[in-house]
Design an enzyme around this catalytic site. Structure first.
Site, mmCIF file in Angstrom:
data_model
loop_
_atom_site.group_PDB
_atom_site.id
_atom_site.type_symbol
_atom_site.label_atom_id
_atom_site.label_comp_id
_atom_site.label_asym_id
_atom_site.label_seq_id
_atom_site.Cartn_x
_atom_site.Cartn_y
_atom_site.Cartn_z
ATOM 1 N N GLY A 10 48.650 40.599 12.613
ATOM 2 C CA GLY A 10 47.849 39.683 13.414
ATOM 3 C C GLY A 10 46.383 40.044 13.373
ATOM 4 O O GLY A 10 46.001 41.179 13.661
ATOM 5 N N GLU A 168 39.647 25.164 31.847
ATOM 6 C CA GLU A 168 38.634 25.019 30.796
ATOM 7 C C GLU A 168 38.885 23.755 29.967
ATOM 8 O O GLU A 168 37.945 23.043 29.604
ATOM 9 C CB GLU A 168 38.615 26.259 29.895
ATOM 10 C CG GLU A 168 38.041 27.479 30.618
ATOM 11 C CD GLU A 168 37.584 28.577 29.684
ATOM 12 O OE1 GLU A 168 38.304 28.865 28.709
ATOM 13 O OE2 GLU A 168 36.500 29.145 29.921
ATOM 14 N N ASP A 297 47.318 40.408 23.480
ATOM 15 C CA ASP A 297 48.165 39.605 24.371
ATOM 16 C C ASP A 297 49.636 40.018 24.349
ATOM 17 O O ASP A 297 50.363 39.731 25.296
ATOM 18 C CB ASP A 297 48.094 38.121 23.985
ATOM 19 C CG ASP A 297 46.839 37.440 24.509
ATOM 20 O OD1 ASP A 297 45.991 38.137 25.112
ATOM 21 O OD2 ASP A 297 46.701 36.221 24.306
ATOM 22 N N ALA A 313 40.732 38.153 25.832
ATOM 23 C CA ALA A 313 39.977 38.661 24.691
ATOM 24 C C ALA A 313 39.324 39.998 25.056
ATOM 25 O O ALA A 313 39.321 40.938 24.268
ATOM 26 C CB ALA A 313 38.919 37.639 24.274
ATOM 27 N N LYS A 374 28.750 32.983 30.040
ATOM 28 C CA LYS A 374 29.913 32.840 29.159
ATOM 29 C C LYS A 374 29.480 32.830 27.692
ATOM 30 O O LYS A 374 30.087 33.475 26.838
ATOM 31 C CB LYS A 374 30.638 31.538 29.522
ATOM 32 C CG LYS A 374 31.775 31.181 28.635
ATOM 33 C CD LYS A 374 32.989 32.038 28.892
ATOM 34 C CE LYS A 374 34.060 31.701 27.883
ATOM 35 N NZ LYS A 374 35.373 32.125 28.300
HETATM 36 P P1 NAD Z 1 47.700 31.906 33.579
HETATM 37 O O1 NAD Z 1 48.988 32.612 33.634
HETATM 38 O O2 NAD Z 1 46.468 32.579 34.023
HETATM 39 O O3 NAD Z 1 47.793 30.549 34.425
HETATM 40 C C1 NAD Z 1 48.902 29.712 34.317
HETATM 41 C C2 NAD Z 1 48.916 28.745 35.482
HETATM 42 O O4 NAD Z 1 50.030 27.870 35.312
HETATM 43 C C3 NAD Z 1 49.083 29.436 36.832
HETATM 44 O O5 NAD Z 1 48.156 28.914 37.731
HETATM 45 C C4 NAD Z 1 50.522 29.071 37.200
HETATM 46 O O6 NAD Z 1 50.708 28.970 38.603
HETATM 47 C C5 NAD Z 1 50.687 27.727 36.542
HETATM 48 N N1 NAD Z 1 52.081 27.350 36.291
HETATM 49 C C6 NAD Z 1 53.133 28.149 35.949
HETATM 50 N N2 NAD Z 1 54.253 27.428 35.823
HETATM 51 C C7 NAD Z 1 53.922 26.156 36.080
HETATM 52 C C8 NAD Z 1 54.650 24.939 36.102
HETATM 53 N N3 NAD Z 1 55.970 24.866 35.856
HETATM 54 N N4 NAD Z 1 53.989 23.805 36.384
HETATM 55 C C9 NAD Z 1 52.657 23.837 36.669
HETATM 56 N N5 NAD Z 1 51.936 24.948 36.666
HETATM 57 C C10 NAD Z 1 52.555 26.096 36.368
HETATM 58 O O7 NAD Z 1 47.597 31.375 32.058
HETATM 59 P P2 NAD Z 1 46.324 30.948 31.204
HETATM 60 O O8 NAD Z 1 45.423 30.079 31.990
HETATM 61 O O9 NAD Z 1 46.810 30.450 29.916
HETATM 62 O O10 NAD Z 1 45.608 32.303 30.967
HETATM 63 C C11 NAD Z 1 46.255 33.360 30.258
HETATM 64 C C12 NAD Z 1 45.365 34.568 30.286
HETATM 65 O O11 NAD Z 1 44.206 34.310 29.526
HETATM 66 C C13 NAD Z 1 44.900 34.923 31.681
HETATM 67 O O12 NAD Z 1 44.815 36.313 31.802
HETATM 68 C C14 NAD Z 1 43.544 34.309 31.745
HETATM 69 O O13 NAD Z 1 42.704 34.973 32.663
HETATM 70 C C15 NAD Z 1 43.075 34.448 30.320
HETATM 71 N N6 NAD Z 1 42.090 33.441 29.966
HETATM 72 C C16 NAD Z 1 40.781 33.728 30.239
HETATM 73 C C17 NAD Z 1 39.806 32.806 29.948
HETATM 74 C C18 NAD Z 1 38.396 33.147 30.282
HETATM 75 O O14 NAD Z 1 38.105 34.300 30.584
HETATM 76 N N7 NAD Z 1 37.490 32.209 30.243
HETATM 77 C C19 NAD Z 1 40.146 31.580 29.360
HETATM 78 C C20 NAD Z 1 41.484 31.310 29.090
HETATM 79 C C21 NAD Z 1 42.442 32.256 29.407
#
Ligand code: NAD
Length: 394
Positions: A10, A168, A297, A313, A374
Site C-alpha cells: 500500500g 466534508e 488506517d 492522514a 486546512k
Molecule cells: P467516522 O467514524 O468518524 O464517522 C462515521 C459517522 O457515521 C459517525 O458519526 C457515526 O455515528 C455515523 N454512522 C455509523 N453508522 C451509521 C448508520 N447506520 N447510519 C448513519 N450514520 C451512521 O468516519 P469518517 O467520517 O469516515 O472518518 C474516519 C476517520 O477519518 C476519522 O478518524 C476522521 O476523523 C478521519 N477523517 C478526518 C478528516 C479531516 O481531518 N478533515 C476528513 C475525513 C476523515
C-alpha cells in the site's frame, strides 16, 4: 517469484513515507525494498471529497509513484493483493507471489458497512479515487436523468454518517449545488440539488467538541443541507434509503461515510482484529508477528497519553516513517523504538471557503481561517513528501 527484505503493502500516506524512509536508511546496503499498490499513483485521500463533488479533477489529487520513486532503491510493483500467507511469508498478488522477510501492511481503510444491507451494492464511499470518481459521474448521470423523469429521487443525494467524511462531502456538494441546478435544469425548489445527511447519533463531527459539530451543521443547513439526526441507515436500495424509523427516502445517489475498517484481505489473513483494525504494539509491530508492522488506517494503536489514534492522514504520516526506522533496525541490528505520537488536532472543510477545526485540543477555529489552516495542513504534507523523497537535495 520475487523476494524482498522489506515489502510495503500500500502506497498511501503511511506506506509511501515508509517506503521512502526505508530507501533512505537501506541505500547502498544489500537489501531489497518493495512497494505494492493497485494504482500506479499515490492518492491524496484527504481531497477525495472534492473529486466526488467535481470541484477537483481526478488527476489533481494523485502523484505517480514513478515520479516519487525515481532513482530510489525501492522497487514498485503494481498489483492487487489477493492473499497473505503469514507463515510462509508470502503475499499472493495479481503480479505473482512476493516473498518477504519483513512486511509493512499499509493497505488503508475500506468502508465499514456494519453489514447494513445494500450499502456495498448501492452506496459509494470515497475511500479511494475510483469510487470518488464514480460518485461524481453517478451524481451527474442521475441529475441528467432528472430531465426525463422529473422524479425528485434523481436530484436527491443522501449521505450516511455526519463524521468528517460525510460533512466534508456535504459541504463540497452544497457549494456546487448552484452549478448543478444551472447545468441540469433542476427546479428552483430546495436549491435544485437536494442533499440529506442521515446520522445515527444526535450530532455531527463526533470527535470534536459539540459546539464545533453544531457550527458545521448550522453552516451547511444555511446552504440547504438537511441533517437527519438519530436516523441510522437501515438499508440501501437502488431507489433510495430506508432509515431507522422506517422512513424511506427516495434517492438515486447515495454516499456511505459511516467509518473505516481494515480491508477484507487482511481480515482473512489471520491477523488479530480489534475495532475492525489490526492492533499494534508501541513499536508498530503486530503482537505475535515479529516481522510484521501495520501502519495507517489498518492499524489500531493505543497511545499511553492520547488513547486510540484516529485513522487519519496525520496518524499515518507519523506511523509510516517510524515503522520504516524499526524495520531497518531489525535488518541492520539496531533496536526498535516506540512511536511518539502527537495530536495536532483536525480541521473539517465545509466547502471551498469555510471550515471548522480544533487544534491541540484547545484552539477552535472557524470560517476562512479554518479553511486556510486546512490548506496549510495539505501543503505541509506535500512538503514532508518532498523532503522524504529528497527533492530538496541539490
Ligand atoms: P467516522 O467514524 O468518524 O464517522 C462515521 C459517522 O457515521 C459517525 O458519526 C457515526 O455515528 C455515523 N454512522 C455509523 N453508522 C451509521 C448508520 N447506520 N447510519 C448513519 N450514520 C451512521 O468516519 P469518517 O467520517 O469516515 O472518518 C474516519 C476517520 O477519518 C476519522 O478518524 C476522521 O476523523 C478521519 N477523517 C478526518 C478528516 C479531516 O481531518 N478533515 C476528513 C475525513 C476523515
Amino acid at each position: 517469484v520475487q523476494e524482498f527484505d522489506v515489502l510495503v503493502l500500500g502506497g498511501g500516506y503511511a506506506g509511501l513515507l515508509a517506503a521512502l524512509r526505508l530507501g533512505k536508511r537501506l541505500a547502498g546496503k544489500p537489501f531489497r525494498v518493495g512497494l505494492v499498490d493497485r494504482n500506479p499513483y499515490h492518492t491524496l485521500v484527504t481531497e477525495l471529497h472534492r473529486v466526488a463533488a467535481g470541484t477537483a479533477s481526478p488527476t489533481a489529487v494523485r502523484i505517480p509513484f514513478a515520479k516519487i520513486l525515481k532513482d530510489k532503491p525501492v522497487s514498485f510493483v503494481r498489483a492487487e493483493v489477493h492473499a497473505l500467507d503469514l507463515r510462509e511469508r508470502r503475499v499472493d498478488t495479481s503480479a505473482g507471489a512476493l516473498h518477504y522477510k519483513i512486511l509493512l501492511v499499509a493497505l488503508g481503510g475500506e468502508a465499514e458497512t456494519y453489514g447494513i444491507p445494500g450499502v456495498a451494492e448501492h452506496a459509494l464511499s470515497a475511500t479511494a479515487l475510483a469510487p470518488a470518481r464514480l460518485f461524481r459521474y453517478r451524481l451527474e448521470h442521475n441529475l441528467a436523468r432528472y430531465a426525463y423523469t422529473q422524479d425528485d429521487a434523481f436530484r436527491t443525494v443522501v449521505i450516511g454518517g455526519a463524521g468528517f467524511t460525510g460533512v466534508e462531502l456535504a459541504g463540497e456538494l452544497a457549494f456546487r449545488a448552484p452549478d448543478f441546478r444551472e447545468a441540469f435544469d433542476l427546479p428552483d425548489t430546495e436549491g435544485g440539488l437536494r442533499i440529506f445527511v442521515a446520522e445515527a447519533t444526535d450530532r455531527a463531527l463526533p470527535p470534536f467538541p459539540e459546539e464545533l459539530g453544531r457550527y458545521a451543521a448550522r453552516r451547511l443547513a444555511e446552504r440547504g443541507v438537511r441533517f437527519l439526526f438519530g436516523s441510522p441507515f437501515r438499508e440501501v436500495r437502488e431507489e433510495g434509503v430506508l432509515l431507522g424509523d422506517g422512513t424511506f427516502l427516495p434517492a438515486r445517489t447515495v454516499a456511505w461515510c459511516g467509518g473505516v475498517r481494515a480491508p477484507e484481505v487482511l481480515r482473512r489473513a489471520g491477523f488479530p482484529i480489534q475495532n475492525g483494525r489490526i492492533p499494534v504494539g508501541n513499536d508498530l509491530r503486530v503482537p505475535g508477528f515479529e516481522d510484521v508492522f501495520a501502519v495507517g488506517d489498518v492499524a489500531f494503536f493505543v497511545d499511553e497519553d492520547l488513547g486510540p489514534l484516529p485513522p487519519t492522514a496525520q496518524t499515518a504520516i507519523q506511523m509510516g516513517p517510524q515503522a520504516a526506522e524499526n524495520a531497518a533496525a531489525l535488518l541492520t541490528g539496531g533496536s526498535v523504538q516506540p512511536l511518539r505520537a502527537k495530536n495536532r488536532g483536525a480541521v473539517a472543510t465545509l466547502g471551498p471557503q469555510d471550515a471548522v477545526g480544533c487544534l491541540y485540543g484547545r484552539y477552535r477555529i472557524y470560517g476562512r481561517l479554518a479553511f486556510w489552516t486546512k490548506r496549510a495542513i495539505e501543503m505541509r504534507y506535500l512538503a514532508i513528501l518532498r523532503r522524504e523523497a529528497g527533492w530538496y537535495t541539490p
